[in-house]
Design a protein around this motif. Structure first.
Motif, PDB file in Angstrom:
ATOM      1  N   GLN A 157      38.525 -43.182   0.371  1.00 16.14           N
ATOM      2  CA  GLN A 157      38.656 -41.724   0.441  1.00 16.14           C
ATOM      3  C   GLN A 157      37.290 -41.049   0.432  1.00 16.14           C
ATOM      4  OE1 GLN A 157      40.817 -39.902  -2.791  1.00 16.14           O
ATOM      5  NE2 GLN A 157      41.060 -37.962  -1.729  1.00 16.14           N
ATOM      6  N   VAL A 158      36.414 -41.514  -0.421  1.00 19.49           N
ATOM      7  CA  VAL A 158      35.057 -40.969  -0.491  1.00 19.49           C
ATOM      8  C   VAL A 158      34.316 -41.243   0.820  1.00 19.49           C
ATOM      9  CG1 VAL A 158      32.802 -41.234  -1.592  1.00 19.49           C
ATOM     10  CG2 VAL A 158      34.878 -41.061  -2.997  1.00 19.49           C
ATOM     11  N   LYS A 159      34.424 -42.464   1.322  1.00 18.29           N
ATOM     12  CA  LYS A 159      33.741 -42.841   2.559  1.00 18.29           C
ATOM     13  C   LYS A 159      34.170 -41.948   3.720  1.00 18.29           C
ATOM     14  CE  LYS A 159      32.903 -46.817   5.593  1.00 18.29           C
ATOM     15  NZ  LYS A 159      33.150 -48.277   5.780  1.00 18.29           N
ATOM     16  N   GLU A 160      35.465 -41.716   3.854  1.00 15.75           N
ATOM     17  CA  GLU A 160      35.977 -40.891   4.950  1.00 15.75           C
ATOM     18  C   GLU A 160      35.526 -39.438   4.804  1.00 15.75           C
ATOM     19  OE1 GLU A 160      40.178 -41.460   4.999  1.00 15.75           O
ATOM     20  OE2 GLU A 160      40.043 -43.546   5.705  1.00 15.75           O
ATOM     21  N   ALA A 161      35.529 -38.926   3.590  1.00 12.61           N
ATOM     22  CA  ALA A 161      35.112 -37.538   3.376  1.00 12.61           C
ATOM     23  C   ALA A 161      33.625 -37.360   3.672  1.00 12.61           C
ATOM     24  CB  ALA A 161      35.416 -37.121   1.939  1.00 12.61           C
ATOM     25  N   ILE A 162      32.810 -38.325   3.262  1.00  6.59           N
ATOM     26  CA  ILE A 162      31.380 -38.248   3.549  1.00  6.59           C
ATOM     27  C   ILE A 162      31.139 -38.310   5.054  1.00  6.59           C
ATOM     28  CG2 ILE A 162      29.175 -39.465   3.342  1.00  6.59           C
ATOM     29  CD1 ILE A 162      29.979 -40.223   0.500  1.00  6.59           C
ATOM     30  N   ALA A 163      31.793 -39.251   5.732  1.00  6.11           N
ATOM     31  CA  ALA A 163      31.612 -39.397   7.180  1.00  6.11           C
ATOM     32  C   ALA A 163      31.996 -38.125   7.927  1.00  6.11           C
ATOM     33  CB  ALA A 163      32.438 -40.573   7.683  1.00  6.11           C
ATOM     34  N   ALA A 164      33.005 -37.410   7.409  1.00  5.52           N
ATOM     35  CA  ALA A 164      33.472 -36.185   8.061  1.00  5.52           C
ATOM     36  C   ALA A 164      32.673 -34.952   7.635  1.00  5.52           C
ATOM     37  CB  ALA A 164      34.951 -35.970   7.739  1.00  5.52           C
ATOM     38  N   GLY A 165      31.699 -35.143   6.749  1.00  8.18           N
ATOM     39  CA  GLY A 165      30.918 -34.013   6.264  1.00  8.18           C
ATOM     40  C   GLY A 165      31.699 -33.096   5.353  1.00  8.18           C
ATOM     41  N   LYS A 166      32.739 -33.637   4.687  1.00  8.88           N
ATOM     42  CA  LYS A 166      33.617 -32.826   3.852  1.00  8.88           C
ATOM     43  C   LYS A 166      33.584 -33.239   2.389  1.00  8.88           C
ATOM     44  CE  LYS A 166      36.782 -31.715   7.629  1.00  8.88           C
ATOM     45  NZ  LYS A 166      38.187 -31.748   8.123  1.00  8.88           N
ATOM     46  N   ALA A 167      32.541 -33.954   2.001  1.00 14.89           N
ATOM     47  CA  ALA A 167      32.385 -34.354   0.602  1.00 14.89           C
ATOM     48  C   ALA A 167      31.276 -33.527  -0.028  1.00 14.89           C
ATOM     49  CB  ALA A 167      32.055 -35.838   0.504  1.00 14.89           C
ATOM     50  N   TYR A 168      31.611 -32.793  -1.062  1.00 18.28           N
ATOM     51  CA  TYR A 168      30.650 -31.965  -1.781  1.00 18.28           C
ATOM     52  C   TYR A 168      30.163 -32.726  -3.011  1.00 18.28           C
ATOM     53  CZ  TYR A 168      32.050 -27.986   1.076  1.00 18.28           C
ATOM     54  OH  TYR A 168      32.297 -27.138   2.127  1.00 18.28           O
ATOM     55  N   PHE A 169      28.858 -32.820  -3.137  1.00 16.21           N
ATOM     56  CA  PHE A 169      28.235 -33.506  -4.269  1.00 16.21           C
ATOM     57  C   PHE A 169      27.654 -32.470  -5.213  1.00 16.21           C
ATOM     58  CE2 PHE A 169      24.303 -34.739  -6.318  1.00 16.21           C
ATOM     59  CZ  PHE A 169      24.603 -35.962  -6.903  1.00 16.21           C
ATOM     60  N   GLY A 170      27.804 -32.725  -6.505  1.00 22.78           N
ATOM     61  CA  GLY A 170      27.153 -31.839  -7.463  1.00 22.78           C
ATOM     62  C   GLY A 170      26.990 -32.480  -8.818  1.00 22.78           C
ATOM     63  N   THR A 171      25.879 -32.163  -9.474  1.00 22.32           N
ATOM     64  CA  THR A 171      25.779 -32.465 -10.892  1.00 22.32           C
ATOM     65  C   THR A 171      26.744 -31.528 -11.619  1.00 22.32           C
ATOM     66  OG1 THR A 171      23.781 -31.079 -10.843  1.00 22.32           O
ATOM     67  CG2 THR A 171      23.465 -33.467 -10.886  1.00 22.32           C
ATOM     68  N   VAL A 172      26.926 -31.729 -12.902  1.00 17.98           N
ATOM     69  CA  VAL A 172      27.982 -31.023 -13.614  1.00 17.98           C
ATOM     70  C   VAL A 172      27.800 -29.503 -13.570  1.00 17.98           C
ATOM     71  CG1 VAL A 172      29.023 -30.670 -15.890  1.00 17.98           C
ATOM     72  CG2 VAL A 172      28.574 -32.981 -15.077  1.00 17.98           C
ATOM     73  N   ASP A 173      26.562 -29.034 -13.585  1.00 20.12           N
ATOM     74  CA  ASP A 173      26.343 -27.584 -13.503  1.00 20.12           C
ATOM     75  C   ASP A 173      26.886 -27.020 -12.196  1.00 20.12           C
ATOM     76  OD1 ASP A 173      24.252 -29.067 -12.212  1.00 20.12           O
ATOM     77  OD2 ASP A 173      23.081 -27.232 -12.056  1.00 20.12           O
ATOM     78  N   THR A 174      26.666 -27.747 -11.096  1.00 20.55           N
ATOM     79  CA  THR A 174      27.149 -27.297  -9.792  1.00 20.55           C
ATOM     80  C   THR A 174      28.670 -27.287  -9.744  1.00 20.55           C
ATOM     81  OG1 THR A 174      25.176 -28.261  -8.780  1.00 20.55           O
ATOM     82  CG2 THR A 174      26.978 -27.709  -7.306  1.00 20.55           C
ATOM     83  N   TRP A 175      29.275 -28.338 -10.264  1.00 17.43           N
ATOM     84  CA  TRP A 175      30.733 -28.422 -10.311  1.00 17.43           C
ATOM     85  C   TRP A 175      31.322 -27.256 -11.106  1.00 17.43           C
ATOM     86  CZ3 TRP A 175      35.220 -29.881  -8.656  1.00 17.43           C
ATOM     87  CH2 TRP A 175      36.316 -30.050  -9.503  1.00 17.43           C
ATOM     88  N   LEU A 176      30.755 -26.964 -12.259  1.00 20.95           N
ATOM     89  CA  LEU A 176      31.263 -25.867 -13.083  1.00 20.95           C
ATOM     90  C   LEU A 176      31.087 -24.522 -12.385  1.00 20.95           C
ATOM     91  CD1 LEU A 176      29.962 -26.952 -16.602  1.00 20.95           C
ATOM     92  CD2 LEU A 176      32.298 -27.139 -15.714  1.00 20.95           C
ATOM     93  N   LEU A 177      29.916 -24.309 -11.787  1.00 19.45           N
ATOM     94  CA  LEU A 177      29.662 -23.048 -11.100  1.00 19.45           C
ATOM     95  C   LEU A 177      30.619 -22.869  -9.922  1.00 19.45           C
ATOM     96  CD1 LEU A 177      27.825 -20.558 -11.021  1.00 19.45           C
ATOM     97  CD2 LEU A 177      26.296 -21.839  -9.496  1.00 19.45           C
ATOM     98  N   PHE A 178      30.859 -23.946  -9.173  1.00 16.92           N
ATOM     99  CA  PHE A 178      31.784 -23.901  -8.042  1.00 16.92           C
ATOM    100  C   PHE A 178      33.183 -23.525  -8.518  1.00 16.92           C
ATOM    101  CE2 PHE A 178      34.518 -25.569  -4.713  1.00 16.92           C
ATOM    102  CZ  PHE A 178      33.787 -25.380  -3.545  1.00 16.92           C
ATOM    103  N   GLN A 179      33.615 -24.111  -9.624  1.00  9.42           N
ATOM    104  CA  GLN A 179      34.949 -23.824 -10.149  1.00  9.42           C
ATOM    105  C   GLN A 179      35.043 -22.419 -10.745  1.00  9.42           C
ATOM    106  OE1 GLN A 179      37.720 -25.774  -9.864  1.00  9.42           O
ATOM    107  NE2 GLN A 179      36.441 -27.086  -8.571  1.00  9.42           N
ATOM    108  N   LEU A 180      34.032 -22.028 -11.499  1.00 11.39           N
ATOM    109  CA  LEU A 180      34.058 -20.722 -12.157  1.00 11.39           C
ATOM    110  C   LEU A 180      34.044 -19.573 -11.146  1.00 11.39           C
ATOM    111  CD1 LEU A 180      31.582 -21.461 -15.085  1.00 11.39           C
ATOM    112  CD2 LEU A 180      34.016 -20.909 -15.341  1.00 11.39           C
ATOM    113  N   THR A 181      33.444 -19.812  -9.975  1.00 14.16           N
ATOM    114  CA  THR A 181      33.351 -18.761  -8.952  1.00 14.16           C
ATOM    115  C   THR A 181      34.361 -18.969  -7.826  1.00 14.16           C
ATOM    116  OG1 THR A 181      31.650 -19.960  -7.698  1.00 14.16           O
ATOM    117  CG2 THR A 181      30.890 -18.446  -9.435  1.00 14.16           C
ATOM    118  N   LYS A 182      35.306 -19.899  -8.025  1.00 11.64           N
ATOM    119  CA  LYS A 182      36.334 -20.201  -7.018  1.00 11.64           C
ATOM    120  C   LYS A 182      35.714 -20.534  -5.659  1.00 11.64           C
ATOM    121  CE  LYS A 182      39.719 -17.290  -9.381  1.00 11.64           C
ATOM    122  NZ  LYS A 182      40.291 -18.440 -10.102  1.00 11.64           N
TER     123      LYS A 182
END
Length: 221
Positions: A157-182
């Motif tokens: 699943q990760v491999k396919e998402a990365i290949a399609a350019g649809k995998a978002y990477f983030g350290t925990v701060d990025t993940w929280l900010l993405f979620q908190l701001t929808k």
């Protein structure tokens, strides 16, 4: 003359750690006026795997904030006087998610050793000097990139998402900010970026040469 500190501007600080999230509220003089915390579960698995639930991390943060705000209000302070929020986090732990903000796999914790073989392979290819020159870091399982390479090689699943350019990477701060701001904010800072093995310290930018070397050119950063 005495001042009414209950009306002063306040800052809410989130410290998202490996074993818990602590939330503090500071007044204008830097004094802690309220606090809250919530323990966080970590899964220690076989073969040195260490994981956390990304949604669990986010919910853990929200619960910690709720505890802190309850303490703040009970002491007679007004939440409307909180003017800023800061996030500190477990730096090398990372999350992968899709365009809808849904995790693609468990969060991989900084303690995880699954990529030891990846690191040895990078060294055997003579790549560690280039990695160190660009990032200031060694090819070590401690840092995010080698574990993302492992996921790209072992998780379909990760491999396919990365290949399609649809995998978002983030350290925990990025993940929280993405979620908190929808999904409206997708950012990190230099200090977190510098712990990924993706970040060029001289250019202060994501290193496209390293991403290509890792086979991760399509990852969203």
């Amino acid at each position: 003359m005495e001042t009414n500190n209950k009306k002063a501007p306040f800052v809410l600080a989130i410290d998202q750690g490996t074993s818990s999230t602590k939330t503090l509220i500071f007044d204008a003089q830097g004094t802690v006026v309220a606090r809250g915390s919530e323990p966080l579960h970590t899964s220690y698995l076989s073969n040195g795997f260490v994981e956390q639930d990304p949604v669990g991390i986010y919910q853990n943060v929200l619960t910690s904030i709720e505890h802190c705000l309850a303490d703040f209000s009970q002491k007679g302070y007004q939440q409307s006087n909180i003017v800023s929020i800061g996030i500190s986090n477990q730096r090398e732990t990372f999350v992968l998610w899709d365009e809808q903000g849904q995790p693609l796999c468990p969060a991989v914790v900084w303690q995880c050793k699954r990529s030891t073989g990846i690191c040895e392979a990078l060294k055997s290819r003579g790549l560690e000097p280039m990695i160190q020159e660009r990032t200031g870091l060694l090819a070590d399982p401690y840092f995010s990139a080698t574990k993302l390479i492992w996921l790209n090689e072992h998780n379909q699943q990760v491999k396919e998402a990365i290949a399609a350019g649809k995998a978002y990477f983030g350290t925990v701060d990025t993940w929280l900010l993405f979620q908190l701001t929808k999904g409206q904010s997708y950012f990190t800072d230099y200090t977190n970026a510098s712990r990924t093995l993706f970040f060029n310290l001289k250019a202060l930018a994501w290193d496209q040469t390293l991403l290509k070397t890792y086979g991760l050119s399509n990852i969203q950063l």
